[in-house]
Scaffold this motif. Sequence first.
Motif, PDB file in Angstrom:
ATOM      1  N   ALA A  69       0.832  -1.202   0.000  1.00 50.28           N
ATOM      2  CA  ALA A  69       0.000   0.000   0.000  1.00 50.28           C
ATOM      3  C   ALA A  69       0.871   1.259   0.000  1.00 50.28           C
ATOM      4  CB  ALA A  69      -0.925  -0.005   1.212  1.00 50.28           C
ATOM      5  N   ALA A  70       1.954   1.228   0.791  1.00 52.37           N
ATOM      6  CA  ALA A  70       2.856   2.380   0.853  1.00 52.37           C
ATOM      7  C   ALA A  70       3.624   2.560  -0.442  1.00 52.37           C
ATOM      8  CB  ALA A  70       3.825   2.210   2.028  1.00 52.37           C
ATOM      9  N   LEU A  71       3.844   1.461  -1.162  1.00 51.01           N
ATOM     10  CA  LEU A  71       4.602   1.515  -2.405  1.00 51.01           C
ATOM     11  C   LEU A  71       3.949   2.451  -3.425  1.00 51.01           C
ATOM     12  CD1 LEU A  71       7.069   0.274  -3.884  1.00 51.01           C
ATOM     13  CD2 LEU A  71       5.523  -1.500  -4.741  1.00 51.01           C
ATOM     14  N   ALA A  72       2.635   2.463  -3.423  1.00 54.41           N
ATOM     15  CA  ALA A  72       1.905   3.285  -4.394  1.00 54.41           C
ATOM     16  C   ALA A  72       2.168   4.772  -4.206  1.00 54.41           C
ATOM     17  CB  ALA A  72       0.405   2.995  -4.281  1.00 54.41           C
ATOM     18  N   ALA A  73       2.542   5.171  -2.987  1.00 52.75           N
ATOM     19  CA  ALA A  73       2.768   6.585  -2.700  1.00 52.75           C
ATOM     20  C   ALA A  73       4.220   7.007  -2.912  1.00 52.75           C
ATOM     21  CB  ALA A  73       2.355   6.889  -1.261  1.00 52.75           C
ATOM     22  N   THR A  74       5.069   6.081  -3.332  1.00 54.42           N
ATOM     23  CA  THR A  74       6.492   6.402  -3.502  1.00 54.42           C
ATOM     24  C   THR A  74       6.818   6.946  -4.888  1.00 54.42           C
ATOM     25  OG1 THR A  74       7.032   4.169  -4.294  1.00 54.42           O
ATOM     26  CG2 THR A  74       7.134   4.566  -1.899  1.00 54.42           C
TER      27      THR A  74
END
Length: 406
Positions: A69-74
């Motif tokens: 989920a955090a990957l999408a914001a990177t």
Amino acid sequence: MIRILHTSDWHLGRWLYSFRRDGEFAAFLDWLCGVIRERQIDYLLVAGDVFDTGTPSPVAQKMYYRFLAALAATGCRGGGITSGNHDSASFLAAPKELLNAMNIRVVSVAAAPENIAEEVVVLPNRDGKPELAVCAVPFLKERDLRVMTPGESYEQRLQKMADGMCRHYQAAYEYARRFSVPVIAMGHLFAAGGQKTADDGVRDLAVGSLGVVDTASLDIGFDYVALGHLHIAQTVGGREYIRYSGSPLPVGFGEAKDVKQVVLVEIFDDGTPLNITPLPVPVFKKMYQIRGDLETIADRIEELRALNEDIFVEVFYDDPAFCSGLNGKIDELVKGSRLQVCRVHNRHCENFQAEQVSGEELEDVTAEDMFERCLEANRVEETQREQLRQLYRQVLQEIENDEAEE
């Protein structure tokens, strides 16, 4: 330019003996997100063994999905994940459709697919056109590589497996190159000449030469080959573009001194050779092995206590002199510190093996006989033996008393 980050063998959920390591895994995934953001990574490749077991704990699953989920914001535009021999192929593939919406392709199958196209992931650029083709090959078993033939020799078996592996990667490459974009291979395998450590937790390694993949099977035109399975970061066959990223955390004490890394791969579309940059992974918790007699062990523990850090410790008591109550003495030495003693190896216990006398039955050997053999096998000094005999007899008497009361 396309920026790719190659990693593998996370082994989320793995314990170190009886100690959980969830904090280390969470710290690594947070660090990885930071690297992806700071280095402006376009695609992330995870070459197998995401989890340590096929039935990961809820905590391990939560860390994995939180990371995705955090990957999408990177700013990362997607990537590929393959299953390793530690993973459950069906479990890893379960959220496949959901991850597809994030442009993260999961290739996780229990057996090699009949259609090689299912292993080729084509990642698009921002305009939706093909930008990178990834031959995402999961961990292949012997049944995926050859047809069993009755009466075949061991050499024939080896040759069939080697030929099968070569055909598999060749077929994937031939399919991928039709898109006229850079082609990367992912594999979870044991390449010939690969280095491993004694307690790295790697399962299903080759017995003899069985299952070892020759470099020629991978050196067929790929722009880069991202491998997983072996935990030491290394190149294969002297080729810089064929390499293992290694595990990001030391799985066992045998890896404690290894420099862990992920690999940044930059591919240029103007024909310039690719750029490969290993990125060191921070040490999130130190691990030390201590060897020697009790005095040496005590001095080393005192040095580690002074660091005032959370540290895993493995102790090897190597003194020829027998030490009564060793574990208790080690516990006292670390009491009140931030040291966690994962295991104490006592040569006097581990070196003892009861000698089997020809024709001797177990019921013919008394407990006292076995104890005397233990004293002899461990070369316990005569001055200590009588005291140990008395203590041993006391233990036997207490056991007999307990049994009588029951």
